[in-house]
Scaffold this motif. Sequence first.
Motif, PDB file in Angstrom:
ATOM      1  N   GLY A 175      -5.877  12.075  -1.804  1.00 60.94           N
ATOM      2  CA  GLY A 175      -4.516  12.707  -1.790  1.00 60.94           C
ATOM      3  C   GLY A 175      -3.312  11.218  -1.462  1.00 60.94           C
ATOM      4  N   PHE A 176      -1.994  12.279  -1.464  1.00 64.96           N
ATOM      5  CA  PHE A 176      -0.936  11.269  -1.603  1.00 64.96           C
ATOM      6  C   PHE A 176      -0.076  11.572  -0.385  1.00 64.96           C
ATOM      7  N   ASP A 177       0.732  10.923   0.078  1.00 61.32           N
ATOM      8  CA  ASP A 177       2.059  11.141   0.762  1.00 61.32           C
ATOM      9  C   ASP A 177       3.348  11.356  -0.101  1.00 61.32           C
ATOM     10  N   PHE A 178       4.105  12.278   0.350  1.00 60.51           N
ATOM     11  CA  PHE A 178       5.145  12.583  -0.558  1.00 60.51           C
ATOM     12  C   PHE A 178       6.325  13.012   0.608  1.00 60.51           C
ATOM     13  N   ASP A 179       7.611  12.673   0.330  1.00 61.58           N
ATOM     14  CA  ASP A 179       8.893  13.025   1.065  1.00 61.58           C
ATOM     15  C   ASP A 179       9.249  14.452   0.324  1.00 61.58           C
ATOM     16  N   LEU A 180       9.088  15.653   1.079  1.00 63.16           N
ATOM     17  CA  LEU A 180       9.754  16.704   0.636  1.00 63.16           C
ATOM     18  C   LEU A 180      10.784  17.292   1.290  1.00 63.16           C
ATOM     19  N   THR A 181      12.004  17.971   0.523  1.00 56.69           N
ATOM     20  CA  THR A 181      13.021  18.486   0.833  1.00 56.69           C
ATOM     21  C   THR A 181      12.401  20.054   1.592  1.00 56.69           C
ATOM     22  N   GLU A 209       8.191  25.689   6.880  1.00 55.67           N
ATOM     23  CA  GLU A 209       8.555  25.227   5.408  1.00 55.67           C
ATOM     24  C   GLU A 209       9.757  24.428   5.777  1.00 55.67           C
ATOM     25  N   VAL A 210       9.713  23.244   6.364  1.00 56.12           N
ATOM     26  CA  VAL A 210      10.748  22.403   6.655  1.00 56.12           C
ATOM     27  C   VAL A 210      10.575  20.882   5.800  1.00 56.12           C
ATOM     28  N   ALA A 211      11.700  20.330   5.581  1.00 55.36           N
ATOM     29  CA  ALA A 211      11.437  18.794   5.087  1.00 55.36           C
ATOM     30  C   ALA A 211      10.889  17.942   5.942  1.00 55.36           C
ATOM     31  N   GLY A 212      10.040  17.143   5.188  1.00 54.32           N
ATOM     32  CA  GLY A 212       9.237  15.848   5.804  1.00 54.32           C
ATOM     33  C   GLY A 212       8.363  15.137   5.063  1.00 54.32           C
ATOM     34  N   THR A 213       7.515  14.214   5.530  1.00 50.22           N
ATOM     35  CA  THR A 213       6.605  13.559   4.834  1.00 50.22           C
ATOM     36  C   THR A 213       5.388  14.133   5.085  1.00 50.22           C
ATOM     37  N   TYR A 214       4.420  14.641   3.801  1.00 55.18           N
ATOM     38  CA  TYR A 214       3.422  15.571   3.845  1.00 55.18           C
ATOM     39  C   TYR A 214       2.582  14.615   3.116  1.00 55.18           C
ATOM     40  N   HIS A 215       0.920  14.911   3.672  1.00 58.35           N
ATOM     41  CA  HIS A 215      -0.076  14.211   2.737  1.00 58.35           C
ATOM     42  C   HIS A 215      -0.498  15.428   1.842  1.00 58.35           C
ATOM     43  N   LEU A 216      -0.473  15.365   0.689  1.00 59.37           N
ATOM     44  CA  LEU A 216      -0.808  16.477  -0.175  1.00 59.37           C
ATOM     45  C   LEU A 216      -2.187  16.191  -0.752  1.00 59.37           C
ATOM     46  N   ASN A 217      -2.849  17.393  -1.160  1.00 57.74           N
ATOM     47  CA  ASN A 217      -4.133  17.151  -1.569  1.00 57.74           C
ATOM     48  C   ASN A 217      -3.764  17.590  -3.205  1.00 57.74           C
ATOM     49  N   GLY A 218      -5.050  17.725  -3.926  1.00 60.00           N
ATOM     50  CA  GLY A 218      -4.668  17.817  -5.349  1.00 60.00           C
ATOM     51  C   GLY A 218      -4.036  18.942  -5.463  1.00 60.00           C
ATOM     52  N   VAL A 219      -4.299  20.286  -5.198  1.00 53.05           N
ATOM     53  CA  VAL A 219      -3.603  21.422  -5.344  1.00 53.05           C
ATOM     54  C   VAL A 219      -2.135  21.170  -5.232  1.00 53.05           C
ATOM     55  N   GLN A 220      -1.694  20.852  -3.822  1.00 53.52           N
ATOM     56  CA  GLN A 220      -0.364  20.667  -3.391  1.00 53.52           C
ATOM     57  C   GLN A 220       0.396  19.563  -4.517  1.00 53.52           C
ATOM     58  N   ALA A 221      -0.283  18.413  -4.620  1.00 53.27           N
ATOM     59  CA  ALA A 221       0.572  17.561  -5.276  1.00 53.27           C
ATOM     60  C   ALA A 221       0.679  18.064  -6.734  1.00 53.27           C
ATOM     61  N   VAL A 222      -0.072  18.631  -7.618  1.00 49.51           N
ATOM     62  CA  VAL A 222       0.268  19.242  -8.882  1.00 49.51           C
ATOM     63  C   VAL A 222       1.162  20.232  -8.556  1.00 49.51           C
ATOM     64  N   ARG A 240       8.955  13.842 -10.513  1.00 52.74           N
ATOM     65  CA  ARG A 240       8.110  14.322  -9.606  1.00 52.74           C
ATOM     66  C   ARG A 240       6.560  13.725 -10.540  1.00 52.74           C
ATOM     67  N   GLN A 241       6.481  14.358 -11.824  1.00 52.97           N
ATOM     68  CA  GLN A 241       5.392  13.959 -12.525  1.00 52.97           C
ATOM     69  C   GLN A 241       5.061  12.691 -12.615  1.00 52.97           C
ATOM     70  N   ARG A 242       6.143  11.636 -12.967  1.00 46.57           N
ATOM     71  CA  ARG A 242       6.028  10.258 -13.058  1.00 46.57           C
ATOM     72  C   ARG A 242       5.599   9.641 -11.527  1.00 46.57           C
ATOM     73  N   GLU A 243       6.083  10.116 -10.550  1.00 43.63           N
ATOM     74  CA  GLU A 243       5.905   9.605  -9.173  1.00 43.63           C
ATOM     75  C   GLU A 243       4.455   9.809  -8.791  1.00 43.63           C
ATOM     76  N   LEU A 244       4.088  10.944  -9.574  1.00 41.28           N
ATOM     77  CA  LEU A 244       2.412  11.081  -8.810  1.00 41.28           C
ATOM     78  C   LEU A 244       1.753  10.264  -9.741  1.00 41.28           C
ATOM     79  N   ILE A 245       2.078  10.206 -11.158  1.00 37.16           N
ATOM     80  CA  ILE A 245       1.026   9.033 -11.891  1.00 37.16           C
ATOM     81  C   ILE A 245       1.258   7.477 -11.106  1.00 37.16           C
TER      82      ILE A 245
END
Length: 435
Positions: A175-181, A209-222, A240-245
């Motif tokens: 998984g990966f960390d993402f900053d979400l609004t 459902e608030v903004a923050g940095t979250y560690h996303l698994n496969g389902v969440q990241a996709v 977002r797609q290129r960010e994941l790549i």
Amino acid sequence: MKKDKTRKKSSAYKKYRRHKILFITELIILIPLLVFGFLYVQFEKRLGNIDTVNIQSGDIQVNEEVENNAVLHGYTNIALFGVDSRDGSMDYTNTDTIIIASINNDTKVVKLVSIYRDTYLNIGEDRYGKANAAYANGGYKWAINMLNQNLDLDITDFVTVNMNALVEVVDALGGFDFDLTDEEVVHMNNYCVGTSEITGKSYERIEPEVAGTYHLNGVQAVSYTRIRYTAGNDYKRTERQRELIAKIVAKAKKADMKTLVDIMDNVFPMISTSLSKSDIVSLGMNMLSYQLGDTCGFPFEHRTSDLSGDSEVPVTLSWNVTRLHDYLFGIKDYEPSAGVQERSAHIEEVSGFSKGSAVSKENYTLNGEEAGKDVDDNIPGIQETESETETQTQEAAVSDNGDGSVYDDNSYDNSYDQEQYNDYSPDGYNYDEEY
């Protein structure tokens, strides 16, 4: 005599030290070679699990002027297609993701350019429509030729994956960390319902459902990369797609052997490509030497039109192609081929948008300067306007079905019968007519 013994001991000790250092040095060299050899063997053994397609020489069309372009010969350009198929099929389906991967053969820097799915182009057989309809109507052949003939490229190979493959890769890498609004959290949670059903993978809903940095698994990241309904619409989605790549590439370079072998076992069967085994081995073994450069979306200057249902019109196609060749290959003042100019003139005629038209520059980049920046001087009279893309609200575009599932009226589901799909096709084509 004591001095002689001391001297002999000192000499023997130095010799021992030299042998020890030499032995350690040999181990340092040998171990990576053994690891590399083991990984190479595992990699080659699993290549047979990839769906390899043989493209005939006459299937791919490259504009005549491009064939003689010496600069492009220094680059390897590959088309990457991501399909949103519910049944795992990778044939004749809409491509939610269209990316040009351009590798500088000398510097090993890789640039990625997303083609916005709604871009109005010649998709094949002189038919104009949204870029993502090319694959649905003519498979990888139409999709590659669309890129070559509209953008003056020399692509001869492709890689197609579905969302299941991305979910598997993300999970295998931890998984990966993402900053979400705030908005992104809400929409990601909604998309997770469908992504989980399609892939059979689980996830945990983010609440509150608030903004923050979250560690996303496969389902969440996709699901995060599928979001269209925030500021930026499809332009932001491609970022977002290129960010994941970028995150996948960075982490894969540091992954251990077991992780890489697991990825090969689980993901290779979900890949379709025209690359030969030797090409795949070469790319795989050179992965550590490749460096992901800046990325962006195309077109750089565009305007929304009702052509083929809220299409994004390049303003103009010729100018955007000139900018693209500067961005990818460093060619200043590139003159598009006769074919591109002809297609550009047709798009101008049917859309009514020419060089002097107001345009949107809404475009998102990673790791580099803003795409299309400081280019107005090249186009006298061009005006910049606010984004004219479709601005659908969550209530209109994504509705709750009452059971926690989500209906997305801008995507499609292969579980629908074909007649129903044709009625709701966002591309305006009846796919039954051709296939």
